[in-house]
Scaffold this active site. Structure first.
Site, mmCIF file in Angstrom:
data_model
loop_
_atom_site.group_PDB
_atom_site.id
_atom_site.type_symbol
_atom_site.label_atom_id
_atom_site.label_comp_id
_atom_site.label_asym_id
_atom_site.label_seq_id
_atom_site.Cartn_x
_atom_site.Cartn_y
_atom_site.Cartn_z
ATOM 1 N N HIS A 110 5.981 4.397 -11.098
ATOM 2 C CA HIS A 110 4.795 5.013 -10.505
ATOM 3 C C HIS A 110 5.001 5.157 -9.016
ATOM 4 O O HIS A 110 4.940 4.167 -8.281
ATOM 5 C CB HIS A 110 3.554 4.164 -10.805
ATOM 6 C CG HIS A 110 2.315 4.675 -10.146
ATOM 7 N ND1 HIS A 110 1.306 3.864 -9.696
ATOM 8 C CD2 HIS A 110 1.933 5.933 -9.823
ATOM 9 C CE1 HIS A 110 0.360 4.600 -9.139
ATOM 10 N NE2 HIS A 110 0.713 5.866 -9.215
ATOM 11 N N SER A 142 0.014 7.298 -13.295
ATOM 12 C CA SER A 142 -0.585 6.341 -12.354
ATOM 13 C C SER A 142 -1.666 5.502 -13.019
ATOM 14 O O SER A 142 -2.221 4.606 -12.404
ATOM 15 C CB SER A 142 -1.173 7.081 -11.151
ATOM 16 O OG SER A 142 -1.864 8.228 -11.570
ATOM 17 N N ASN A 147 -3.970 0.884 -8.322
ATOM 18 C CA ASN A 147 -5.153 1.704 -8.640
ATOM 19 C C ASN A 147 -6.225 0.910 -9.360
ATOM 20 O O ASN A 147 -7.418 1.189 -9.219
ATOM 21 C CB ASN A 147 -4.738 2.918 -9.481
ATOM 22 C CG ASN A 147 -4.040 3.963 -8.617
ATOM 23 O OD1 ASN A 147 -4.143 3.930 -7.390
ATOM 24 N ND2 ASN A 147 -3.303 4.858 -9.247
ATOM 25 N N GLU A 197 5.598 1.279 -8.264
ATOM 26 C CA GLU A 197 5.220 0.277 -9.268
ATOM 27 C C GLU A 197 6.138 0.490 -10.465
ATOM 28 O O GLU A 197 6.157 1.574 -11.053
ATOM 29 C CB GLU A 197 3.756 0.457 -9.682
ATOM 30 C CG GLU A 197 2.775 -0.069 -8.659
ATOM 31 C CD GLU A 197 1.315 0.116 -9.085
ATOM 32 O OE1 GLU A 197 1.008 1.150 -9.684
ATOM 33 O OE2 GLU A 197 0.494 -0.763 -8.814
#
Ligand code: T1G
Length: 680
Positions: free
Chosen positions: A422, A401, A472, A434
């Site tokens: 991800h 991640s 993130n 992702e």
């Protein structure tokens, strides 16, 4: 756009507007002319409307929204269908959605295949059925069933529709046209829905609002849908349609519908990779390997098992392997207990799972997804090993991640076959993936990653390589702002309340509690260098430990924590900080505007292809309220110059490493979008 054929005395009108038979201007005009002409043709005794290709009709042509309406409008066409002196039959296969279903409601009879999908999803676009659907549907199936369909937007099957009285007859897909023609030929009289009155009980509306209040709270369209259906119970058709039209236009011009229509197209645009031809040959993915049977590995495996794709799941120790496969079974059985899966489907999914401790078992997998813990050395060691085992041409993916896919790829002799997939936790529920493109990721590997993600029911978005990719990386300044404001005097509940009031499912501190306050903690309780260290030191590791920034009851419901607030107060005073009052406005800037700034940087660096991709990441990965369109769309609607000046006003609080994105500043100054185009 439409094709007419004669079948003896029956005139068939086929909607032929691929890919979804949207009711474009040409289609509306074609249907209208054919209906009018049939009235004067003595050789025609009945009329049949059906769809060419894979569906009946997906509704109004959304690409025409916002443009001046070209006559005939859809209501005019549907009213002409209903006013036909010759009976009109709608024959439905595939989807009949929105205006498509409204066309069928204007018909006098409806037949469908059992698997057809009939729905009024306008509410998902922040609209309501604007061509008579809110007036005719309750006349056919009653108020409660109509409210369920219209306010949820969820389609029902042909069989269910027959049960409700929406469909007259169910036929086999192959026989649909033939059966429909034969049925139409037997009809003598039209049967108009508009003349019916709506049977309902006095408290039906109140009961519906009471039962659905939480879901529709703060949303314009559901409320308007309910008002429109209510009009059907008190007004004759024409007057009810007037009310419906007024409510429709109010919604169409509103911010929420603009945002929801943006999200609809953004999700589809995210599937497109700008510098890749559309028809790149995909690699086959018939068998998947997953390394790691933890929460993520198990959730990822379920996505493939549920799509009928066999999975070989590898762990290092039997106990971990058993725990992981046990959790998979447990999750499936919980779904079955809720009636969303049959026991046979559970067993079929589990039968596709091959748990093993033998790494070599991955040799015949077409796609291998590494899902072990976030440590670069461990990942590189795994990929080096995988390089020597996986078959040539296998796709090697990491579920990391944050970490660099390029660095991981360098641990293999085949960096072109490596990418990131991800998933978001819980991986079997969250729809975002992702798809992280390494510098050397081959085009067909990237295209296959996107295709596989869609095949397992996910919404994939391409990301470049940077720390935290798109989602993130934007989350980090949000969490940083929240932690800083805690130190300066705000409480967890004050900070989180601003986000929840905006429409986020939870605030940043609740999110930290959910993910774990102890993520990345050095585990030394004597070393207290941050607020999180202070909480971790006394075991306040978050929801999983019964308390973090909040206290949690057995049902994981957060409540303000006197213990946590005392730790925060003590930490502040030890750090010599005098708490100050912090306004909700400042909280908004330091937890939301900073996200827009980071998104603009991501666009400048080419990590995201377009601003709308960032919207999709946050809508599907973190629950950003869809009716505001996502962070970048929301910033555009708020006004980029307002975002810039708000950040400038609080610059002294945003930390030494904060910098305004030049792209954001330039777009604000020159009236551009964050994609650098002239703002509309
Ligand atoms: N209008 C225009 N284009 C549409 C469209 C529509 N209604 N629906 C889909 N497309 C495009 C889509 O953008 C994509 O384009 C291509 O068709 C394939 O779509 C008056 C006002 C029908 C279940 O909300 O739910 O009627 O990317 O990839 O996965 O009351 O499309 O290829 O260029 O989604 O097989 C109400 C929306 C309209 C249905 C098929 N109707 N569509 O899914 O294909 S408002 C809807 C869908 C209305 C009236 C009101 C899905 C689908 P491109 P796709 P799919």
């Amino acid at each position: 756009m439409i094709e007419t054929h004669r079948h003896g005395p029956v005139l068939s009108i086929q909607i032929a507007n691929p890919p979804v038979n949207a009711l474009s201007e040409a289609v509306r005009r074609g249907i209208h002319q054919a209906i009018e002409a049939a009235q004067k043709d003595d050789g025609v005794s009945a009329i049949l409307i059906h769809g060419g290709g894979r569906m009946f009709c997906a509704g109004a042509d959304i690409t025409e929204f916002g443009k001046p309406l070209a006559e005939p409008g859809l209501s005019t066409v549907i009213d002409a269908i209903e006013a036909s002196a010759k009976p009109v039959v709608a024959a439905i296969h595939g989807s009949a959605l929105g205006g498509g279903l409204e066309v069928a409601l204007g018909a006098h009879y409806r037949i469908a295949t059992a698997s057809a999908k009939l729905g009024l999803p306008e509410v998902a676009l922040g609209l309501l059925p604007g061509a008579g659907g809110t007036q005719r549907l309750p006349r056919l199936i009653g108020v409660s069933a109509a409210l369920d369909m219209i306010v949820s937007g969820t389609p029902i099957s042909g069989s269910k529709a027959q049960e409700l009285g929406l469909i007259d007859r169910i036929v086999a897909e192959d026989d649909l046209l033939e059966e429909a023609v034969a049925f139409a030929a037997t009809l003598k009289e039209p049967r108009t829905t508009g003349e019916r009155t709506v049977a309902f009980e006095a408290d039906e509306f109140d009961r519906f609002v009471e039962h659905n209040g939480r879901k529709i709270n703060g949303l314009d369209a559901p409320r308007a849908c309910i008002e429109a259906v209510r009009a059907a119970t008190t007004l004759p058709l024409a007057a009810g349609q007037e009310r419906e039209r007024a409510l429709f236009h109010e919604l169409m011009d509103g911010a929420q519908s603009r945002a929801l229509r943006h999200a609809f197209f953004a999700e589809r645009t995210a599937a497109k990779i700008d510098d890749l031809p559309k028809d790149v040959a995909l690699r086959p993915v018939g068998k998947v390997g997953v390394i790691g049977a933890g929460t993520m590995g198990g959730g990822i495996s379920m996505n493939f098992l549920s799509a009928g794709i066999p999975v070989t799941i590898v762990e290092m120790a039997q106990e971990a392997l058993d725990r992981g496969t046990g959790l998979i079974r447990q999750n499936y059985e919980a779904t079955a207990a809720k009636g969303r899966m049959t026991n046979a489907q559970v067993e079929a999914a589990m039968a596709l799972l091959t748990p093993t401790l033998d790494f070599d078992a991955l040799a015949d997998c077409d796609l291998v997804i590494e899902a072990v813990y976030e440590n670069m050395d461990v990942k590189k060691e795994i990929f080096a090993r995988l390089d020597g085992i996986a078959r040539p041409g296998a796709i090697l993916a990491s579920n990391t991640s944050y970490l660099s896919i390029d660095e991981i790829a360098q641990a293999t002799t085949r960096p072109q076959d490596v990418l990131g997939l991800h998933f978001f936790s819980p991986a079997n529920i969250m729809k975002l993936v992702e798809v992280v493109r390494g510098a050397q990721t081959a085009p067909d590997v990237l295209a296959t990653g996107m295709s596989v993600a869609r095949k397992i029911g996910k919404v994939p978005v391409v990301s470049g390589v940077c720390f935290g990719f798109i989602g993130n990386r934007i989350l980090d300044p949000r969490l940083e702002g929240a932690m800083d404001m805690l130190l300066e005097g705000a409480t967890p509940e004050q900070i989180d309340r601003v986000s929840v009031a905006f429409g986020m499912p939870m605030g940043p501190l609740q999110m930290i509690d959910l993910a774990g306050v102890d993520i990345g903690w050095h585990r030394d309780p004597t070393r207290i260098e941050s607020l999180r260290d202070a909480l971790n030191a006394v075991g306040r590791w978050g929801q999983k430990a019964g308390g973090g920034f909040y206290d949690y009851d057995g049902k994981r419901r957060p409540s303000p924590s006197p213990a946590a607030n005392a730790i925060i107060d003590e930490y502040r005073s030890r750090a010599g900080i005098t708490p100050r009052a912090i306004s909700d406005k400042e909280i908004m800037v330091r937890t939301m505007h900073v996200m827009v700034n980071e998104g603009a940087k991501i666009l400048s660096e080419g990590i995201a292809q377009r601003a709308s991709d960032i919207d999709i990441v946050w809508i599907y990965g973190y629950g950003w309220p869809r009716h505001t369109g996502g962070p970048m769309f929301w910033a555009q609607q708020t006004g980029l110059s307002h975002v810039v000046s708000a950040l400038e006003r609080h610059a002294d609080r945003l930390g030494d490493d904060f910098s305004l994105s030049p792209r954001l500043v330039e777009a604000a100054r020159n009236g551009l979008t964050l994609d650098g185009k002239q703002a509309g």
